[in-house]
Design an enzyme around this catalytic site. Structure first.
Site, short mmCIF file in Angstrom:
data_model
loop_
_atom_site.label_atom_id
_atom_site.label_comp_id
_atom_site.label_asym_id
_atom_site.label_seq_id
_atom_site.Cartn_x
_atom_site.Cartn_y
_atom_site.Cartn_z
N LYS A 53 32.77 15.68 -38.18
CA LYS A 53 32.69 15.60 -36.71
C LYS A 53 34.09 15.70 -36.10
CE LYS A 53 28.50 12.87 -37.08
NZ LYS A 53 27.89 11.54 -37.15
N GLN A 97 29.33 5.21 -36.49
CA GLN A 97 28.65 5.84 -37.61
C GLN A 97 27.73 4.84 -38.31
OE1 GLN A 97 28.86 9.19 -38.48
NE2 GLN A 97 27.27 8.75 -39.99
N ASP A 120 25.42 9.72 -29.07
CA ASP A 120 24.39 9.80 -30.12
C ASP A 120 22.99 9.66 -29.53
OD1 ASP A 120 25.24 10.41 -32.66
OD2 ASP A 120 25.78 8.35 -33.19
#
Ligand code: NDP
Length: 294
Positions: A53, A97, A120
């Protein structure tokens, strides 16, 4: 025989488009989008995902920050970091994460992220906005699938979409998105899971079959009808004597035999997987341009 849906190609296309937009922003002296990522602990897979990412951000000219916290970080320490990012004016969006170490309640963390920075799309407010068809950040994998269907001009309106798996990150949002009244949507949706009896009866009725259960080669040719569009989300690493590494990646669909009956199919790897990063970048750009929360 199916047309292969090339996720790698579409992901690269999207990244090229964003690169152009970022160059324009830079030329005009605008704010460069900034994505931050928090990584707690040293989980190998998570490290790889986060590194990918950050690298993607660099490639397209975003600013990025990687915040590493040790495995023994407490929930309160992580909440403090989340709060810091919520108040950092330079950071447009960030991700924490997952999975997190067991001592940290993931839901508490997700709910602490400011919805306007939740690229997200896991915050309940953003999930609710998605269900109501309001502007929001759609979670990366479902958003990637929508992009693939759109860019391959696959007609969804009036079709019967069967989703296998109801996780919060893939199956559930996918079922909501495919039923929405929007360009990619307007399907009649059947959402199936491990308690669904006679799964094959359902999958055989699918015009569009989205499979996300995490069981390699679970869907076989006898479970699908001719002309079906197959989106295979599953990725499982299995031992293999045919590869140098000793491993290979398998999807949830028995590819060769289903390929022969499908009209479109995503391969594994190279289908849905590469799209997740493109989706995250789109969401970050949206956050930077304040397109979701004005
Ligand atoms: P989860 O394990 O969270 O969910 C699996 C779902 O499948 C559950 O809803 C479960 O039902 C259902 N299920 C399990 N067995 C059956 C069965 N026999 N029949 C019908 N449904 C069943 O998985 P995820 O959604 O997180 O991931 C699914 C797969 O997708 C994994 O291989 C994962 O690695 C991959 N993945 C790939 C991504 C990508 O970028 N390509 C991103 C995210 C995931 P129940 O709810 O009843 O337990």
């Amino acid at each position: 025989m199916a047309e292969i849906i090339d996720g790698k190609k579409i992901s690269n296309q999207i990244q090229d488009e964003i690169l152009l937009e970022v160059s324009d922003i830079k030329k005009n002296g605008g704010k460069i989008p900034h994505l931050a990522a928090i990584l707690v602990g040293n989980d190998g897979a998570s490290e790889t995902y986060v590194a990918a990412k950050v690298k993607a951000c660099e490639k397209i000219g975003f600013n990025s920050s990687l915040i590493r916290l040790p495995e023994n970080t407490s929930e309160q320490e992580l909440l403090n970091k989340v709060n810091e990012l919520n108040n950092d004016k330079d950071v447009d969006g960030y991700i924490v994460q997952l999975p997190l170490p067991k001592n940290i309640n993931e839901q508490n963390i997700i709910e602490a992220i400011a919805p306007e920075k939740d690229v997200d799309g896991f915050h309940p407010q953003n999930v609710g906005r998605m269900a109501l068809n309001l502007p929001t950040y759609i979670p990366a994998t479902p958003f990637g699938i929508i992009q693939l269907l759109e860019r391959y001009n696959i007609e969804t309106s009036g079709k019967h979409c069967v989703v296998v798996g109801r996780s919060n990150i893939v199956g559930s949002p996918m079922s909501i998105l495919m039923a929405r009244n929007s360009k990619i949507g307007n399907c009649t949706v059947t959402l199936t899971h491990s308690k669904t009896p006679n799964l094959k009866e359902h999958t055989l009725k699918a015009d569009i079959l989205i499979v996300a259960l995490g069981k390699p080669e679970f869907v076989t040719a006898d479970m699908v009808k001719n002309g079906v569009v197959v989106i295979d989300v599953g990725i499982t690493r299995v031992k293999s004597e045919q590869t140098k590494s000793g491993f290979k990646l398998l999807g949830d669909v028995k590819y060769d035999e289903v390929f022969a009956k499908a009209s479109f199919i995503t391969p594994v790897p190279g289908g849905v997987g590469p799209m997740t990063i493109a989706s995250l970048l789109i969401n970050t750009l949206k956050a930077s341009k304040k397109e979701v929360y004005k």
